[in-house]
Design a protein around this motif. Sequence first.
Motif: not given
Length: 254
Positions: A226-234
């Motif tokens: 997440r810190d890298a900018g991604f959204v983590t699903p589920d």
Amino acid sequence: THFGFRNVPEQQKESLVRGVFSSVASSYDVMNDAMSFGIHRLWKDHYVSKLDPHGGLKCLDVAGGTGDIAMRILDHARTKYGDRDLSVAMLDINPEMLEEGKKRFAKTMYHATPQISFHLGNAEHLDGFADNSLDLYTIAFGLRNCTHPERVLAEAYRVLKPGGVFSCLEFSHVENPVLAKAYNLWSFQVIPPLGHILAADRDSYQYLVESIERWKKPHEFSQAIRDAGFVTPDGEGHEPLTFNIAAIHTGVKV
Ligand code: SAM
């Protein structure tokens, strides 16, 4: 420790890791089977079938090694969807591992087609890969070996298109205390001697088990994604495999 890896200065880690994989390249596949009773094959099968790659995707398999993931991605798209447009760029820092991968692909129908390409390079700076250019980024049992996992994640984010998927298969941490004890015994008492017997290389396998023990906990890894900018699903974006010996972490670039 016996190998003295635990306290190596950061700048030496990369060359040590390079040495580990140069010395294990030819025996790598045999050792993987012996260490995991072949379970790594099931994890990899599951990993790729869950990703379900098809539809002419542009994929990058980082730390591709001898091609276990790249081959599965291509086979999945072709056998399930008749897709011969999907392509996989395989990147590895180690020339010997990449060479084993090339040899393996040379015997397949993908040889000398635009579907597969080989790139010698570091996951921490994906020179030659443009921003927002890829649909799927895979890294299996590779991130743990990188000196700066955060830089790897930042590069993954950069090269993926919006909507692109980051997917990592990596060792994780067994939480059940009884199983953890058995797993620890296997890792530290059995794997290094097995490395000595099968690959004449105890030290590399000692390094591998230590690096697994030191690797991020699932929630820490999800946070780094997440810190890298991604959204983590589920939720956590984390799927445990075999009592969490390994896990799949996913991030989506939105
Ligand atoms: N993905 C393959 C698989 O699942 O069988 C290979 C995994 S192997 C355990 C780890 C690979 O990571 C090695 O081939 C090693 O050379 C590569 N590697 C280590 N550090 C790397 C880095 N900084 N950039 C790219 N590859 C790296």
